[in-house]
Design an enzyme around this catalytic site. Structure first.
Site, PDB file in Angstrom:
ATOM      1  N   CYS A 154      -0.102  -8.511 -54.769  1.00  0.00           N
ATOM      2  CA  CYS A 154      -1.265  -7.128 -54.878  1.00  0.00           C
ATOM      3  C   CYS A 154      -0.766  -6.246 -55.922  1.00  0.00           C
ATOM      4  CB  CYS A 154      -1.341  -6.445 -53.395  1.00  0.00           C
ATOM      5  SG  CYS A 154      -2.779  -5.447 -53.095  1.00  0.00           S
TER       6      CYS A 154
ATOM      7  N   LYS B 271     -10.935   0.680 -41.048  1.00  0.00           N
ATOM      8  CA  LYS B 271     -10.817  -0.664 -41.698  1.00  0.00           C
ATOM      9  C   LYS B 271      -9.654  -1.541 -41.180  1.00  0.00           C
ATOM     10  CE  LYS B 271      -8.821  -1.034 -46.048  1.00  0.00           C
ATOM     11  NZ  LYS B 271      -7.876  -2.226 -45.973  1.00  0.00           N
ATOM     12  N   ASN B 272      -8.501  -0.928 -41.409  1.00  0.00           N
ATOM     13  CA  ASN B 272      -7.349  -1.700 -41.165  1.00  0.00           C
ATOM     14  C   ASN B 272      -7.146  -2.086 -39.622  1.00  0.00           C
ATOM     15  OD1 ASN B 272      -6.632  -1.613 -43.725  1.00  0.00           O
ATOM     16  ND2 ASN B 272      -5.008   0.179 -43.440  1.00  0.00           N
TER      17      ASN B 272
ATOM     18  N   ARG C  53     -14.780  -1.996 -50.885  1.00  0.00           N
ATOM     19  CA  ARG C  53     -13.923  -2.509 -49.920  1.00  0.00           C
ATOM     20  C   ARG C  53     -13.716  -1.951 -48.375  1.00  0.00           C
ATOM     21  NH1 ARG C  53      -8.598  -4.863 -51.484  1.00  0.00           N
ATOM     22  NH2 ARG C  53      -8.552  -5.283 -49.243  1.00  0.00           N
TER      23      ARG C  53
HETATM   24  C1  EPZ Z   1      -0.705  -2.630 -44.162  1.00  0.00           C
HETATM   25  O1  EPZ Z   1      -0.451  -3.589 -45.302  1.00  0.00           O
HETATM   26  C2  EPZ Z   1      -2.071  -1.830 -44.718  1.00  0.00           C
HETATM   27  N1  EPZ Z   1      -3.293  -2.983 -44.686  1.00  0.00           N
HETATM   28  C3  EPZ Z   1      -2.023  -1.445 -46.011  1.00  0.00           C
HETATM   29  O2  EPZ Z   1      -3.171  -0.575 -46.256  1.00  0.00           O
HETATM   30  C4  EPZ Z   1      -0.815  -0.228 -46.004  1.00  0.00           C
HETATM   31  O3  EPZ Z   1      -0.800   0.313 -47.197  1.00  0.00           O
HETATM   32  C5  EPZ Z   1       0.299  -0.944 -45.517  1.00  0.00           C
HETATM   33  O4  EPZ Z   1       0.264  -1.521 -44.037  1.00  0.00           O
HETATM   34  C6  EPZ Z   1       1.581   0.236 -45.217  1.00  0.00           C
HETATM   35  O5  EPZ Z   1       0.970   1.187 -44.387  1.00  0.00           O
HETATM   36  C7  EPZ Z   1      -3.980  -3.394 -43.493  1.00  0.00           C
HETATM   37  O6  EPZ Z   1      -3.489  -2.799 -42.590  1.00  0.00           O
HETATM   38  C8  EPZ Z   1      -4.850  -4.386 -43.887  1.00  0.00           C
HETATM   39  P1  EPZ Z   1       3.389  -3.841 -44.488  1.00  0.00           P
HETATM   40  P2  EPZ Z   1       0.644  -4.773 -44.982  1.00  0.00           P
HETATM   41  O7  EPZ Z   1       3.550  -5.266 -43.960  1.00  0.00           O
HETATM   42  O8  EPZ Z   1       0.534  -4.900 -43.610  1.00  0.00           O
HETATM   43  C9  EPZ Z   1       7.362  -4.949 -46.818  1.00  0.00           C
HETATM   44  C10 EPZ Z   1      -5.283  -0.259 -47.680  1.00  0.00           C
HETATM   45  O9  EPZ Z   1      -5.354   0.332 -48.790  1.00  0.00           O
HETATM   46  N2  EPZ Z   1       7.206  -6.206 -46.170  1.00  0.00           N
HETATM   47  O10 EPZ Z   1       3.395  -2.766 -43.470  1.00  0.00           O
HETATM   48  O11 EPZ Z   1       0.526  -5.628 -46.090  1.00  0.00           O
HETATM   49  C11 EPZ Z   1       6.189  -4.953 -47.962  1.00  0.00           C
HETATM   50  O12 EPZ Z   1       6.336  -5.420 -48.876  1.00  0.00           O
HETATM   51  C12 EPZ Z   1      -4.226  -1.215 -47.575  1.00  0.00           C
HETATM   52  O13 EPZ Z   1      -5.947   0.058 -46.540  1.00  0.00           O
HETATM   53  C13 EPZ Z   1       8.257  -7.329 -46.212  1.00  0.00           C
HETATM   54  O14 EPZ Z   1       9.246  -6.932 -47.059  1.00  0.00           O
HETATM   55  O15 EPZ Z   1       2.028  -3.716 -45.165  1.00  0.00           O
HETATM   56  C14 EPZ Z   1       5.974  -3.276 -47.759  1.00  0.00           C
HETATM   57  O16 EPZ Z   1       7.138  -2.960 -48.808  1.00  0.00           O
HETATM   58  C15 EPZ Z   1      -3.346  -1.313 -48.698  1.00  0.00           C
HETATM   59  N3  EPZ Z   1       8.059  -8.493 -45.477  1.00  0.00           N
HETATM   60  C16 EPZ Z   1       6.473  -2.882 -46.387  1.00  0.00           C
HETATM   61  O17 EPZ Z   1       7.097  -3.893 -45.831  1.00  0.00           O
HETATM   62  C17 EPZ Z   1       7.078  -8.701 -44.709  1.00  0.00           C
HETATM   63  O18 EPZ Z   1       6.970  -9.861 -44.214  1.00  0.00           O
HETATM   64  C18 EPZ Z   1       5.123  -2.531 -45.841  1.00  0.00           C
HETATM   65  O19 EPZ Z   1       4.451  -3.636 -45.586  1.00  0.00           O
HETATM   66  C19 EPZ Z   1       5.778  -7.594 -44.770  1.00  0.00           C
HETATM   67  C20 EPZ Z   1       5.976  -6.575 -45.270  1.00  0.00           C
END
Ligand code: EPZ
Length: 429
Positions: free
Chosen positions: A117, A22-23, A397
Site C-alpha cells: 500500500c 468504513k472500517n 473509497r
Molecule cells: C487498519 O489497517 C485500517 N484499515 C487502516 O485504515 C488504519 O490506518 C490502520 O488499521 C491503523 O490504524 C482498516 O481498518 C480496513 P494494522 P490494518 O494491521 O489493519 C503492522 C484507512 O484509511 N503489521 O493495524 O492493515 C503494519 O505494518 C485505512 O481507513 C505487521 O507488522 O493496520 C502497521 O505498521 C488506511 N504485521 C501496523 O502493524 C501484521 O501482520 C498497524 O497495522 C499486521 C500489521
C-alpha cells in the site's frame, strides 16, 4: 479519472451527519460469511469499499437485497465458494478478512496476498502466525494464500504488533474454533468492539473486545442477526479538523464522542473551542492557532488516519509543530503535494517538522491515497485561489458524499471529468 475543482478561502460552517464507519463495515461484511442464516445490516456507508465488499459476497454466492440507501439484507446460506475473485480483492486490503470468516465456516479459504500500500510495507505475518496457532495449514504460492484446517482449535496467541487487521482476522477464525482462544496485545479500536458485538449477536462468545485481551469460546454454528454499524470516527475527525483549519464552525452529528477524545483534546491544545454533547460535537476556531505536536498511536491514541488532515491544520498554526507517525513507516504521501502548495514541511524518517503560519496557495494537486486525499481537499479549501484535485476515486473509497457534505457547509466544489467536462455541480441545499 475524476477531478474536483475547489475554491479556496472557505470558512466552513453548519452541521454534518456522520455516516457509518468504513472500517467497521469492511470487517462486518466479510464476517457475514461465517453464518448460513439471514443478516440485516444498517448504517452502512455508501462508499466504494462497501460496494466492492458487496460484489465479493455476491460472487461467493451470498444473495443481497438493498433495504434503503444504507441498509442490506443478506442471505449467506448459499455461500459455496471459498476463493474471493482476484480482480475484486486487489481493490481493497480488507478483503483479507475473508480468510478468518471462511476458515471459521468451511475450514478453508483461498485469498490473494493483499497488495502493498502507499502507506509503506503492510505485512500480514501476525495474521498468519495466529491462523497457524489455531491449527490451519498455510501455503503461499502464485500470489495466493491457501488456508485449510480439518479442525480449528483454540489457542493462546500473543500479537507481536498491535494490529487491527490481525485482531479482526483472528477473532473471526477463533469464533468458529473448538475451545477457548485468548488473544493478547490486541488492537482496541471501536471497530473491533463493533465487530465483536455483531459476532456475539450471531451467537459467538467473545469477551474483552476493546481491551488488551480478548477471550473467545468457539461455537459450532451461528445464527442470523440485525446490526447497526457505529458512526465513522475518522470521518467525524476529518470534519472536526477541517472546521479548525478553515477557522469555521462545524457540528458533527450522530457521533460517539468517546471515540473522538484524542481529536477533541488535540484540537483544544491547538486553540479550537470544542463543545461536546451526547451525540454531537461542535468545533470552532479563530486565529491564532497554537503550534502543537501530534504523535500517532493505536486507539485510544491519536489515529494515524487523521495524521494527514492534522498536518494540514498545523500548517495554519504560527510556529513549529512536530508530527511523529508511530504506526506506519511511510505515511507522508501528502507532504510533497502540500509543499507544492507552499507548506514548509521537512520529513526525517517517521518525524515531520511543520513550520506553520504562511497561507497555502491553490493549484493542480493529485490525491495519493484516501486520507491524504481528504487532507488535500481541506488544504485546497483553506488555500488562496482555486485548486484542481485529481484521482478523487481514492476519496470515494472511504468518504460518503464527501464533496456534497462540504458544499452543504459552504464550500464551492465541482466534480469534473479528467477531460474537464463538468459532470456534477452541486448547489448548497
Ligand atoms: C487498519 O489497517 C485500517 N484499515 C487502516 O485504515 C488504519 O490506518 C490502520 O488499521 C491503523 O490504524 C482498516 O481498518 C480496513 P494494522 P490494518 O494491521 O489493519 C503492522 C484507512 O484509511 N503489521 O493495524 O492493515 C503494519 O505494518 C485505512 O481507513 C505487521 O507488522 O493496520 C502497521 O505498521 C488506511 N504485521 C501496523 O502493524 C501484521 O501482520 C498497524 O497495522 C499486521 C500489521
Amino acid at each position: 479519472m475524476e477531478n474536483l475543482i475547489v475554491k479556496g478561502n472557505a470558512n466552513l460552517s453548519g452541521k454534518v451527519k456522520i455516516s457509518g464507519s468504513k472500517n467497521a463495515a469492511v470487517a462486518i461484511l466479510p464476517a457475514v460469511a461465517i453464518t448460513a442464516e439471514n443478516v440485516y445490516l444498517d448504517n452502512l456507508p455508501d462508499i466504494t469499499d462497501v460496494r466492492t465488499m458487496i460484489e465479493i459476497l455476491e460472487n461467493l454466492g451470498v444473495s443481497i437485497r438493498r433495504r434503503g440507501k444504507n441498509a442490506l439484507e443478506l442471505t449467506p446460506g448459499n455461500l459455496s465458494k471459498i476463493a474471493p475473485p482476484y480482480e475484486l480483492v486487489k481493490k481493497m486490503r480488507a478483503s483479507y478478512y475473508f480468510m478468518g470468516s471462511l476458515l471459521a465456516r468451511f475450514g478453508r479459504a483461498e485469498v490473494p496476498i493483499p497488495g502493498g500500500c502507499d502507506l509503506g510495507p503492510r505485512p500480514i505475518d501476525q495474521h498468519l502466525k495466529g491462523f497457524s496457532a489455531l491449527g490451519a495449514n498455510i501455503s503461499i504460492e502464485h500470489g495466493m494464500i491457501t488456508l485449510s484446517a480439518d479442525k480449528l482449535v483454540g489457542a493462546h496467541i500473543y500479537l507481536d504488533v498491535v494490529s487491527i487487521g490481525a485482531t479482526i482476522n483472528l477473532m473471526l477464525a477463533a469464533a468458529g474454533a473448538e475451545g477457548r482462544t485468548v488473544l493478547e496485545n490486541v488492537a482496541k479500536e471501536p471497530e473491533i468492539v463493533d465487530l465483536a458485538n455483531f459476532l456475539n449477536a450471531m451467537g459467538a462468545s467473545i469477551r474483552g473486545a476493546g481491551t488488551d485481551v480478548i477471550r473467545i469460546d468457539g461455537v459450532r454454528s451461528f445464527s442470523g442477526a440485525a446490526h447497526t454499524v457505529i458512526p465513522d470516527r475518522i470521518e467525524a475527525g476529518t470534519f472536526m479538523l477541517a472546521a479548525a483549519t478553515t477557522r469555521g464552525n462545524i457540528t458533527v452529528e450522530e457521533v460517539i464522542p468517546k471515540h473522538l477524545e484524542a481529536i477533541t483534546a488535540k484540537l483544544r491544545e491547538i486553540g479550537a473551542v470544542v463543545e461536546v454533547e451526547p451525540e454531537k460535537i461542535n468545533v470552532k476556531a479563530i486565529d491564532p492557532l497554537v503550534p502543537t505536536d501530534i504523535k500517532t498511536f493505536p486507539y485510544p491514541g491519536f489515529p494515524t488516519d487523521l495524521q494527514p488532515p492534522g498536518m494540514v491544520l498545523l500548517t495554519a498554526a504560527e510556529g513549529l509543530s512536530v508530527i511523529t507517525e508511530n504506526v506506519f513507516d511511510g505515511r507522508y504521501n501528502h507532504v510533497d503535494e502540500l509543499k507544492r502548495m507552499g507548506a514548509l514541511i521537512k520529513v526525517e524518517g517517521r518525524t515531520a517538522l511543520v513550520e506553520g503560519g504562511s497561507r497555502l496557495s491553490g493549484g493542480p494537486i493529485t490525491a495519493p491515497d484516501l486520507r491524504s486525499g481528504a487532507a488535500l481537499i481541506i488544504a485546497a479549501l483553506t488555500a488562496d485561489g482555486e485548486s484542481r484535485i485529481s484521482a478523487v476515486e481514492h476519496i470515494d473509497r472511504g468518504y460518503e458524499n464527501f464533496e456534497q457534505k462540504l458544499i452543504n457547509l459552504g464550500a464551492s466544489i465541482q466534480r469534473v471529468s479528467e477531460k474537464g467536462y463538468k459532470q456534477l455541480s452541486y448547489n448548497r441545499e
